[in-house]
Enzyme design. Structure first.
Site, PDB file in Angstrom:
ATOM      1  CE1 TYR A 102      -3.747   2.459   0.698  1.00 55.06           C
ATOM      2  CE2 TYR A 102      -2.378   3.282   2.487  1.00 55.06           C
ATOM      3  CZ  TYR A 102      -3.471   3.417   1.662  1.00 55.06           C
ATOM      4  OH  TYR A 102      -4.297   4.510   1.803  1.00 55.06           O
ATOM      5  CG  ASP A 143       5.760   3.703   0.992  1.00 58.18           C
ATOM      6  OD1 ASP A 143       6.027   4.351   2.029  1.00 58.18           O
ATOM      7  OD2 ASP A 143       4.601   3.540   0.562  1.00 58.18           O
ATOM      8  CE  LYS A 166       0.836   5.178   8.179  1.00 60.33           C
ATOM      9  NZ  LYS A 166       0.816   4.229   7.104  1.00 60.33           N
TER      10      LYS A 166
HETATM   11  C1  LIG Z   1       0.256   4.756   5.650  1.00 63.60           C
HETATM   12  C2  LIG Z   1       1.057   4.509   4.449  1.00 63.60           C
HETATM   13  C3  LIG Z   1       1.038   5.382   3.357  1.00 63.60           C
HETATM   14  C4  LIG Z   1       0.082   6.539   3.268  1.00 63.60           C
HETATM   15  O1  LIG Z   1       0.296   7.487   4.242  1.00 63.60           O
HETATM   16  P1  LIG Z   1      -0.932   8.490   4.612  1.00 63.60           P
HETATM   17  O2  LIG Z   1      -0.287   9.452   5.564  1.00 63.60           O
HETATM   18  O3  LIG Z   1      -1.993   7.645   5.202  1.00 63.60           O
HETATM   19  O4  LIG Z   1      -1.343   9.150   3.354  1.00 63.60           O
HETATM   20  C5  LIG Z   1       1.909   5.144   2.324  1.00 63.60           C
HETATM   21  N1  LIG Z   1       2.736   4.089   2.339  1.00 63.60           N
HETATM   22  C6  LIG Z   1       2.764   3.221   3.364  1.00 63.60           C
HETATM   23  C7  LIG Z   1       3.744   2.102   3.346  1.00 63.60           C
HETATM   24  C8  LIG Z   1       1.911   3.391   4.440  1.00 63.60           C
HETATM   25  O5  LIG Z   1       1.892   2.497   5.428  1.00 63.60           O
END
Ligand SMILES: *Cc1c(COP(=O)(O)O)cnc(C)c1O
Length: 408
Positions: free
Chosen positions: A109, A204, A232
């Site tokens: 994701y 990511d 995060k």
């Molecule tokens: C949470 C998440 C996102 C998206 O971040 P948001 O602040 O919710 O837009 C992207 N990549 C990964 C791996 C994530 O866990």
């Protein structure tokens, strides 16, 4: 559940019930809720104003901390979310390479921008959506997918499409199909295939950054991707994101270069204040050893109790991230994650909730352990798990029968 407040490892709902929280807002709260250091810093910052639409020393300090922690990140741009970070990283990768195709792995994701809503983990996986209505087919036409940990499949993809691939984006430890660590050599192959084909490797690290190690998964594995996305933890519980990487690539971003990207609240003073307070705590010695030990306690405790009750359980874990999959396993990709018995997870989740333990309400998400989870909370969690796993054993249905979507 409607939440009234959080303190340390605890959530309190609107009905006054207390839960030990293993969601921790899906990752940012590595220090737990309302950590005194974060609250103190935020109080001071709040009185000085909430946003200026101009640079502050604090956002520069955040940038410095990120570039020091991540040797592959020479230049970094702050944004407001992980979604913005991945979206912008792909834009700059496309501009830098002059190509349009991107490769993502099924079950990973990367936020909710259109090109990533293909075989995505997290919410879409929970709801069983292969993609999302409202995303025009043109937006995902340039998105190629490949199973996680499948180097031969990735190699074939590069053989067929190599010259048109702008970037491969990957969660270096997957956290959004449940936790799935990279097989030995998987991340290295991504980097080398990208290098050979002139594509960029984008890690990511929105979950893993400052989570698995101070310098993220790339430091843990000793790798240097071209671009890195963060979010995060670096917002300490306020909205933030960041993307950065090799100087010559990031210099393409406006105003230094022609790739447009901006944000009214980017580098927001409150968000960077909460983030800096969090990073200061994480820079203290022994933090990641402590998180590892807490994760290990839960992993071994869950496995031991599952054995006692004759429940087939696979626990995937990376440091303080873990997922109990109700399957004999192993789980090394999205296919494998989907063999997890959803009905068993539903029973487990419910039984834990009744005992005051809040787990992710989906079998395809990570449990997040924070520094605020002490020995007493871990013990209480495992005692509850013992009863919850007994409930799973009691509710067991013949394989294939009675499977239902998770309804938290
Ligand atoms: C949470 C998440 C996102 C998206 O971040 P948001 O602040 O919710 O837009 C992207 N990549 C990964 C791996 C994530 O866990």
């Amino acid at each position: 559940m409607f939440i009234e407040r959080g303190k340390g490892p605890y959530l309190y709902d609107a009905d006054g019930r207390r839960y030990i929280d293993y969601v921790c807002s899906w990752g940012p709260l590595i220090l737990g809720h309302a950590h005194p250091r974060v609250v103190r810093a935020l109080r001071r910052a709040l009185l000085r104003g909430t946003t200026f639409g101009a640079a502050t020393a604090r956002e520069t300090e955040m940038a410095r901390r990120i570039t020091e922690a991540f040797p592959s990140v020479e230049l970094v741009r702050l944004v407001n979310s992980g979604t913005e970070a991945t979206m912008s990283a792909v834009r700059v990768a496309r501009a830098y390479t002059g190509r349009v195709k991107i490769v993502k792995f099924t079950g990973c994701y990367h936020g909710h921008a259109d090109p990533f809503l293909v075989q995505a983990g997290s919410g879409p996986a929970t709801l069983g959506l292969p993609d999302s209505p409202g995303v025009p087919p043109e937006s995902t036409a340039a998105t190629l997918t490949c199973p996680y940990n499948d180097v031969p499949a990735l190699r074939s993809l590069f053989e067929a499409e190599g010259p048109s691939i702008a970037a491969v984006i990957v969660e270096p430890v997957a956290g959004n199909m449940g936790v799935v660590p990279p097989a030995p050599g998987f991340l290295e192959s991504i980097l080398s295939l990208c290098r050979e084909a002139g594509a960029l490797a984008v890690f990511d690290e929105v979950i893993t950054g400052f989570r698995l190690a101070y310098g993220g998964a790339q430091t843990l594995y000793g790798l240097r991707p071209d671009l890195t996305c963060l979010g995060k933890i670096i917002g300490g519980g306020l909205p933030v994101g960041a993307y950065g990487g090799r100087r010559e690539i990031m210099e393409m971003v406006s105003p230094l270069g022609p790739v447009y990207q901006a944000g009214t609240l980017s580098g927001n003073p409150l968000a960077v204040t909460a983030g800096l307070a969090t990073l200061e705590s994480l820079a203290e010695p022994g933090v990641y050893e402590t998180l590892e030990a807490k994760g290990r306690t839960l992993e071994s405790g869950l496995l031991e109790r599952a054995r006692t009750h004759g429940v087939a359980l696979t626990v995937n874990r990376a440091g303080s991230l873990l997922t109990p999959f109700f399957t004999p396993g192993p789980v090394s990709d999205y296919e494998g994650a989907r063999t997890s018995d959803r009905e068993a997870y539903r029973v487990f989740f419910r039984a834990m909730l009744e005992r005051g333990i809040y787990l992710p309400p989906s079998p395809f998400e990570a449990m997040f352990v924070s520094l605020a989870h002490g020995p007493a909370e871990l013990e209480e969690t495992l005692e509850a798990a013992d009863r919850a796993l007994a409930a799973v054993a009691a509710a067991r249905v013949p394989a294939g029968a009675g499977r239902r979507e998770v309804d938290p």
